[in-house]
Design a protein around this motif. Structure first.
Motif, PDB file in Angstrom:
ATOM      1  N   ARG A  16       0.786  -1.230   0.000  1.00 34.16           N
ATOM      2  CA  ARG A  16       0.000   0.000   0.000  1.00 34.16           C
ATOM      3  C   ARG A  16       0.823   1.288   0.000  1.00 34.16           C
ATOM      4  O   ARG A  16       0.351   2.327   0.463  1.00 34.16           O
ATOM      5  N   THR A  17       2.046   1.219  -0.502  1.00 38.54           N
ATOM      6  CA  THR A  17       2.888   2.421  -0.612  1.00 38.54           C
ATOM      7  C   THR A  17       3.569   2.447  -1.981  1.00 38.54           C
ATOM      8  O   THR A  17       4.799   2.462  -2.067  1.00 38.54           O
ATOM      9  N   PRO A  18       2.795   2.476  -3.064  1.00 37.95           N
ATOM     10  CA  PRO A  18       3.415   2.384  -4.385  1.00 37.95           C
ATOM     11  C   PRO A  18       4.388   3.518  -4.703  1.00 37.95           C
ATOM     12  O   PRO A  18       5.435   3.287  -5.307  1.00 37.95           O
ATOM     13  N   GLU A  19       4.065   4.746  -4.298  1.00 35.97           N
ATOM     14  CA  GLU A  19       4.958   5.870  -4.609  1.00 35.97           C
ATOM     15  C   GLU A  19       6.295   5.720  -3.882  1.00 35.97           C
ATOM     16  O   GLU A  19       7.351   5.958  -4.450  1.00 35.97           O
ATOM     17  N   MET A  20       6.238   5.312  -2.624  1.00 34.81           N
ATOM     18  CA  MET A  20       7.455   5.095  -1.856  1.00 34.81           C
ATOM     19  C   MET A  20       8.280   3.964  -2.477  1.00 34.81           C
ATOM     20  O   MET A  20       9.507   4.060  -2.612  1.00 34.81           O
ATOM     21  N   THR A  21       7.609   2.915  -2.884  1.00 37.77           N
ATOM     22  CA  THR A  21       8.292   1.774  -3.492  1.00 37.77           C
ATOM     23  C   THR A  21       8.927   2.173  -4.819  1.00 37.77           C
ATOM     24  O   THR A  21      10.058   1.765  -5.118  1.00 37.77           O
ATOM     25  N   LEU A  22       8.239   2.976  -5.600  1.00 33.04           N
ATOM     26  CA  LEU A  22       8.803   3.435  -6.872  1.00 33.04           C
ATOM     27  C   LEU A  22      10.014   4.339  -6.651  1.00 33.04           C
ATOM     28  O   LEU A  22      10.997   4.265  -7.401  1.00 33.04           O
ATOM     29  N   ARG A  23       9.985   5.175  -5.616  1.00 34.73           N
ATOM     30  CA  ARG A  23      11.167   6.006  -5.297  1.00 34.73           C
ATOM     31  C   ARG A  23      12.347   5.129  -4.899  1.00 34.73           C
ATOM     32  O   ARG A  23      13.482   5.364  -5.320  1.00 34.73           O
ATOM     33  N   ALA A  24      12.090   4.116  -4.093  1.00 33.48           N
ATOM     34  CA  ALA A  24      13.160   3.202  -3.686  1.00 33.48           C
ATOM     35  C   ALA A  24      13.707   2.451  -4.901  1.00 33.48           C
ATOM     36  O   ALA A  24      14.919   2.235  -5.014  1.00 33.48           O
ATOM     37  N   THR A  25      12.830   2.071  -5.802  1.00 36.92           N
ATOM     38  CA  THR A  25      13.243   1.365  -7.019  1.00 36.92           C
ATOM     39  C   THR A  25      14.113   2.263  -7.886  1.00 36.92           C
ATOM     40  O   THR A  25      15.167   1.832  -8.391  1.00 36.92           O
ATOM     41  N   GLN A  55       2.931  -1.497 -11.915  1.00 38.05           N
ATOM     42  CA  GLN A  55       3.117  -2.084 -13.251  1.00 38.05           C
ATOM     43  C   GLN A  55       3.084  -1.006 -14.327  1.00 38.05           C
ATOM     44  O   GLN A  55       3.938  -0.976 -15.212  1.00 38.05           O
ATOM     45  N   GLU A  56       2.105  -0.131 -14.243  1.00 34.93           N
ATOM     46  CA  GLU A  56       1.970   0.948 -15.219  1.00 34.93           C
ATOM     47  C   GLU A  56       3.192   1.866 -15.200  1.00 34.93           C
ATOM     48  O   GLU A  56       3.704   2.255 -16.245  1.00 34.93           O
ATOM     49  N   GLU A  57       3.643   2.213 -14.017  1.00 30.00           N
ATOM     50  CA  GLU A  57       4.770   3.142 -13.891  1.00 30.00           C
ATOM     51  C   GLU A  57       6.076   2.512 -14.363  1.00 30.00           C
ATOM     52  O   GLU A  57       6.891   3.173 -15.012  1.00 30.00           O
ATOM     53  N   ALA A 105      13.226   2.820   2.566  1.00 31.49           N
ATOM     54  CA  ALA A 105      14.594   3.347   2.541  1.00 31.49           C
ATOM     55  C   ALA A 105      14.648   4.604   1.682  1.00 31.49           C
ATOM     56  O   ALA A 105      15.412   5.521   1.963  1.00 31.49           O
ATOM     57  N   GLY A 106      13.846   4.642   0.616  1.00 35.29           N
ATOM     58  CA  GLY A 106      13.738   5.827  -0.215  1.00 35.29           C
ATOM     59  C   GLY A 106      15.042   6.331  -0.783  1.00 35.29           C
ATOM     60  O   GLY A 106      15.168   7.478  -1.151  1.00 35.29           O
ATOM     61  N   GLY A 107      16.039   5.504  -0.834  1.00 39.69           N
ATOM     62  CA  GLY A 107      17.313   5.924  -1.391  1.00 39.69           C
ATOM     63  C   GLY A 107      18.295   6.417  -0.348  1.00 39.69           C
ATOM     64  O   GLY A 107      19.468   6.617  -0.639  1.00 39.69           O
ATOM     65  N   ILE A 108      17.829   6.618   0.881  1.00 42.37           N
ATOM     66  CA  ILE A 108      18.716   7.110   1.928  1.00 42.37           C
ATOM     67  C   ILE A 108      19.711   6.023   2.290  1.00 42.37           C
ATOM     68  O   ILE A 108      19.348   4.918   2.664  1.00 42.37           O
TER      69      ILE A 108
END
Length: 133
Positions: A16-25, A55-57, A105-108
């Motif tokens: 339930r945190t797709p934006e956070m997961t995409l930033r980490a990716t 998937q879309e992103e 983690a968001g890249g940190i």
């Protein structure tokens, strides 16, 4: 066929945190530059549109090294990561190494994680790596 270089699978679990997961990716992709491997995002049965959104992103961003899987049920952190680990690489092969990255983690600090990891994969440092045999 033997590989010329070690292959890394990075698994990122989402719930339930797709934006956070995409930033980490995105951050992981930057840090994996020069490292053979791919990233598997596992949606831990969010049931809120996260799976479809990611998937879309991934497609829209052209991330060929990233795939998104659906766990089918939320069995917790360990079970969700195991879905990604068991899936292996997109071509069906097993990775040489597996890195579990928390989506928050968001890249940190990723450079701190990936720098020694890259050294280990190149044979410069091995004390912090677990090899999957």
């Amino acid at each position: 066929m033997p590989r010329n270089e070690p292959v890394l699978l990075t698994v990122i679990l989402n719930w339930r945190t797709p934006e956070m997961t995409l930033r980490a990716t995105d951050a992981a992709l930057r840090e994996m530059e020069g490292i053979a491997g791919e990233i598997t995002i596992v949606d831990n049965d969010s049931q809120d549109g996260s799976f479809e959104r990611m998937q879309e992103e991934v497609t829209a961003r052209g991330w060929s090294r990233v795939r998104v899987l659906q766990s089918g049920r939320n069995g917790g952190f360990g079970a969700g990561n195991n879905v990604g680990i068991r899936a292996g690489m997109a071509d069906g092969s097993d990775p040489d190494y597996i890195y579990i990255l928390n989506s928050d983690a968001g890249g940190i600090g990723l450079a701190d994680d990936f720098s020694p990891l890259a050294q280990g994969l190149s044979g410069e440092q091995t004390d912090a790596l677990l090899r999957r045999d």
